[in-house]
Design a protein around this motif. Sequence first.
Motif, PDB file in Angstrom:
ATOM      1  N   VAL A 132       0.837  -1.286  -0.018  1.00 26.95           N
ATOM      2  CA  VAL A 132      -0.053   0.042  -0.178  1.00 26.95           C
ATOM      3  C   VAL A 132       0.996   1.265   0.169  1.00 26.95           C
ATOM      4  N   THR A 133       0.661   1.945  -0.864  1.00 31.45           N
ATOM      5  CA  THR A 133       1.537   3.343  -0.919  1.00 31.45           C
ATOM      6  C   THR A 133       0.804   4.387  -0.066  1.00 31.45           C
ATOM      7  N   GLU A 134       1.499   5.536   0.000  1.00 33.93           N
ATOM      8  CA  GLU A 134       0.932   6.755   0.558  1.00 33.93           C
ATOM      9  C   GLU A 134       0.217   7.262  -0.611  1.00 33.93           C
ATOM     10  N   PRO A 135      -0.789   8.182  -0.365  1.00 30.40           N
ATOM     11  CA  PRO A 135      -1.487   8.813  -1.478  1.00 30.40           C
ATOM     12  C   PRO A 135      -0.856   9.979  -2.031  1.00 30.40           C
ATOM     13  N   VAL A 136       0.462   9.687  -2.837  1.00 31.07           N
ATOM     14  CA  VAL A 136       1.367  10.797  -3.158  1.00 31.07           C
ATOM     15  C   VAL A 136       1.736  10.622  -4.370  1.00 31.07           C
ATOM     16  N   LEU A 137       0.983   9.747  -5.328  1.00 34.25           N
ATOM     17  CA  LEU A 137       1.174   9.791  -6.560  1.00 34.25           C
ATOM     18  C   LEU A 137       0.071  10.680  -7.514  1.00 34.25           C
ATOM     19  N   THR A 138       0.651  11.391  -8.475  1.00 36.62           N
ATOM     20  CA  THR A 138      -0.234  12.239  -9.021  1.00 36.62           C
ATOM     21  C   THR A 138      -0.782  12.069 -10.405  1.00 36.62           C
ATOM     22  N   THR A 139      -0.182  11.318 -11.245  1.00 35.97           N
ATOM     23  CA  THR A 139      -0.522  10.838 -12.592  1.00 35.97           C
ATOM     24  C   THR A 139      -0.569   9.581 -12.847  1.00 35.97           C
ATOM     25  N   GLY A 140      -1.219   8.945 -13.666  1.00 30.66           N
ATOM     26  CA  GLY A 140      -1.524   7.703 -14.410  1.00 30.66           C
ATOM     27  C   GLY A 140      -0.230   7.193 -14.692  1.00 30.66           C
ATOM     28  N   GLU A 141       0.525   7.949 -15.409  1.00 31.19           N
ATOM     29  CA  GLU A 141       2.022   7.639 -16.027  1.00 31.19           C
ATOM     30  C   GLU A 141       2.967   7.351 -14.786  1.00 31.19           C
ATOM     31  N   GLN A 142       2.809   8.083 -13.617  1.00 28.23           N
ATOM     32  CA  GLN A 142       3.697   7.774 -12.397  1.00 28.23           C
ATOM     33  C   GLN A 142       3.466   6.370 -11.897  1.00 28.23           C
ATOM     34  N   ALA A 143       1.824   6.433 -11.771  1.00 30.64           N
ATOM     35  CA  ALA A 143       1.498   5.128 -11.173  1.00 30.64           C
ATOM     36  C   ALA A 143       1.868   3.628 -11.959  1.00 30.64           C
ATOM     37  N   LYS A 144       1.847   3.831 -13.252  1.00 32.06           N
ATOM     38  CA  LYS A 144       2.312   2.739 -13.997  1.00 32.06           C
ATOM     39  C   LYS A 144       3.688   2.248 -13.826  1.00 32.06           C
ATOM     40  N   LYS A 145       4.621   3.330 -13.897  1.00 34.26           N
ATOM     41  CA  LYS A 145       6.002   3.242 -13.798  1.00 34.26           C
ATOM     42  C   LYS A 145       6.314   2.472 -12.170  1.00 34.26           C
ATOM     43  N   PHE A 146       5.317   3.086 -11.309  1.00 42.76           N
ATOM     44  CA  PHE A 146       5.907   2.340 -10.056  1.00 42.76           C
ATOM     45  C   PHE A 146       5.386   0.725 -10.083  1.00 42.76           C
ATOM     46  N   CYS A 147       4.244   0.579 -10.533  1.00 38.86           N
ATOM     47  CA  CYS A 147       3.829  -0.875 -10.774  1.00 38.86           C
ATOM     48  C   CYS A 147       5.094  -1.518 -11.671  1.00 38.86           C
ATOM     49  N   GLN A 148       5.617  -1.115 -12.638  1.00 43.24           N
ATOM     50  CA  GLN A 148       6.410  -1.822 -13.545  1.00 43.24           C
ATOM     51  C   GLN A 148       7.717  -2.064 -12.741  1.00 43.24           C
ATOM     52  N   ARG A 149       8.242  -1.104 -11.905  1.00 39.94           N
ATOM     53  CA  ARG A 149       9.515  -1.256 -11.194  1.00 39.94           C
ATOM     54  C   ARG A 149       9.214  -2.104 -10.161  1.00 39.94           C
ATOM     55  N   TYR A 150       7.931  -2.277  -9.511  1.00 37.37           N
ATOM     56  CA  TYR A 150       7.828  -2.924  -8.321  1.00 37.37           C
ATOM     57  C   TYR A 150       7.938  -4.565  -8.781  1.00 37.37           C
ATOM     58  N   GLN A 151       6.964  -4.818 -10.097  1.00 34.05           N
ATOM     59  CA  GLN A 151       6.830  -6.018 -10.774  1.00 34.05           C
ATOM     60  C   GLN A 151       8.619  -6.304 -10.883  1.00 34.05           C
ATOM     61  N   GLN A 152       9.244  -5.698 -11.478  1.00 34.72           N
ATOM     62  CA  GLN A 152      10.877  -5.852 -11.698  1.00 34.72           C
ATOM     63  C   GLN A 152      11.442  -6.407 -10.464  1.00 34.72           C
ATOM     64  N   ILE A 153      11.456  -5.766  -9.373  1.00 38.62           N
ATOM     65  CA  ILE A 153      11.814  -6.088  -8.019  1.00 38.62           C
ATOM     66  C   ILE A 153      11.456  -7.389  -7.386  1.00 38.62           C
ATOM     67  N   LEU A 154      10.170  -7.817  -7.791  1.00 38.12           N
ATOM     68  CA  LEU A 154       9.515  -9.003  -7.326  1.00 38.12           C
ATOM     69  C   LEU A 154      10.242 -10.139  -8.176  1.00 38.12           C
ATOM     70  N   ARG A 155      10.517  -9.835  -9.260  1.00 37.46           N
ATOM     71  CA  ARG A 155      11.308 -10.972 -10.170  1.00 37.46           C
ATOM     72  C   ARG A 155      12.657 -11.133  -9.887  1.00 37.46           C
ATOM     73  N   TYR A 156      13.118 -10.029  -9.439  1.00 38.19           N
ATOM     74  CA  TYR A 156      14.649  -9.959  -9.436  1.00 38.19           C
ATOM     75  C   TYR A 156      14.795 -10.887  -7.931  1.00 38.19           C
ATOM     76  N   LEU A 157      13.980 -10.623  -7.079  1.00 34.43           N
ATOM     77  CA  LEU A 157      14.038 -11.440  -5.697  1.00 34.43           C
ATOM     78  C   LEU A 157      13.540 -12.814  -5.848  1.00 34.43           C
ATOM     79  N   ASP A 158      13.097 -13.291  -6.926  1.00 32.76           N
ATOM     80  CA  ASP A 158      12.302 -14.329  -7.177  1.00 32.76           C
ATOM     81  C   ASP A 158      11.650 -14.804  -6.382  1.00 32.76           C
ATOM     82  N   ILE A 159      10.657 -14.132  -5.958  1.00 31.86           N
ATOM     83  CA  ILE A 159       9.670 -14.413  -5.024  1.00 31.86           C
ATOM     84  C   ILE A 159       8.254 -14.473  -5.700  1.00 31.86           C
TER      85      ILE A 159
END
Length: 502
Positions: free
Chosen positions: A151-178
Amino acid sequence: MKYDVIIGLEIHAELKTKTKMFCACDNNAVGAKPNKQTCPICMGHPGTLPVANKKAIEWTILTGLALHCRVNMLSKFDRKNYFYPDLPKGYQISQLDLPLVYDGYLEIEDEKIKITRIHLEEDTGKSTHPKGKGYSLIDYNRAGTPLMELVTEPVLTTGEQAKKFCQRYQQILRYLDISNADMEKGEMRCEANVSIQEKGQWEYKGNCEITPKDGYKLNPKVELKNINSFKAIEKSINYEIERQQNAIRDGEKLIQETRGWDENKARTVSQRIKETSADYRYFPEPDIPPMEISNEWLEQIKTQLIELPTEKIKRFKEQYFFTAESAEIITGDKNIADFSEQVITELRAWINSTGDNWERQKQKLSKTASNWLISELFKHLNADNKRITDINITPENFAELITLIYQGKINSSAGQKILKIMYDQGGDPSHILDELGLGQINDKDELENVIKEIIKNNPSQVEEYKNGKENVIQYFVGQTMSSTKGKANPQVVMELLKKLLN
């Protein structure tokens, strides 16, 4: 704009543990018949007792550490009560006030997006709705799968920023192999809470809550539920921002609700009135005792931390002189990043074996390697929807191909032909080069004889060149390449042409 946009994200990710969250059922339901990977515990039968999956707890803490979170050394599970057909127990074991980790951040384009919490719970079953039928089908194989919610704080301001957050988070989950975190398969599901407020009429004090100023009445937030692609995250948020602004302008009343994204109509649609926390009647899970995270256990989990995408991008730019774009693409997949780094290691060993200096040559060699990885190898992988682990090219053989190109032993066209064979069949590029006879002609005497003959047979073009039309030299380059079946070294050809024509 008259309004501020306020966005908070909730992201669920299924963990790929061997067994489910609170029982010993197989957690991999791929290809399994519906409702075959269930037991009395994950189906919530009376008298059964859940036992928490230790690996899932470790992986949630590991994710928190990777995202700079603090760890609750005393944590617990809670019971979240609600009815839904794919929730067999009539409640979900989740976490409320003592999540495993909290107060972290994920950096997106040099901005730290605050993370409120990451907690652990169990997934529900899966409902399907046969077209044209008056009933739904439920598969409980997924019920009880470990589900990690960020759960993030309500600090994002655009759809593009939200998309990039989700993409990087997915990347981290795959890097950690979990987690495979495949959105199309429902292994990662994103939800966005979106509201708009008049500028200067609100303030944020943390803990996911915004407060009004001077008697201002806050506009309600809308939850966008179960979005299943990164493109849809951006599009649904942007649509919802515009919808809410238009509604206020037109005097319509906004309500706190859950809305879904209709991909075909490219709009959000109302699903239900949004529940509040009190509606779920949370209370501590009576069947699972509180969890104490010892310092020894925490230190053991810390040893599993690895270099993550943001750090790897920075190192690849500094150490290998990759461009920001190349580093971003290459580190997008951990296996590709590892493959690329092994290629660079092989190139360093090759340069050192020639007696040359790696520091002097690494910028040019690394650039050549990254260009061929992105422009050529990735092109084949993307076309066939394959991973780097699915093909027979080794880092050693790919590095050897780069050295052949770097030394001018083959031109780009020959390199592409050799790479295609390596991609389809594997093999050593030098052997493939010999078998196909694609070696580049570098011998100046041999090429000079070819060029002299071409000049002799094209007097009108020679005259044009003498009269100042210098770009006609490309005609002679083309004729030379055609005569040598593409094997001539273009640099040597240009050098000889200028000498002979002048």
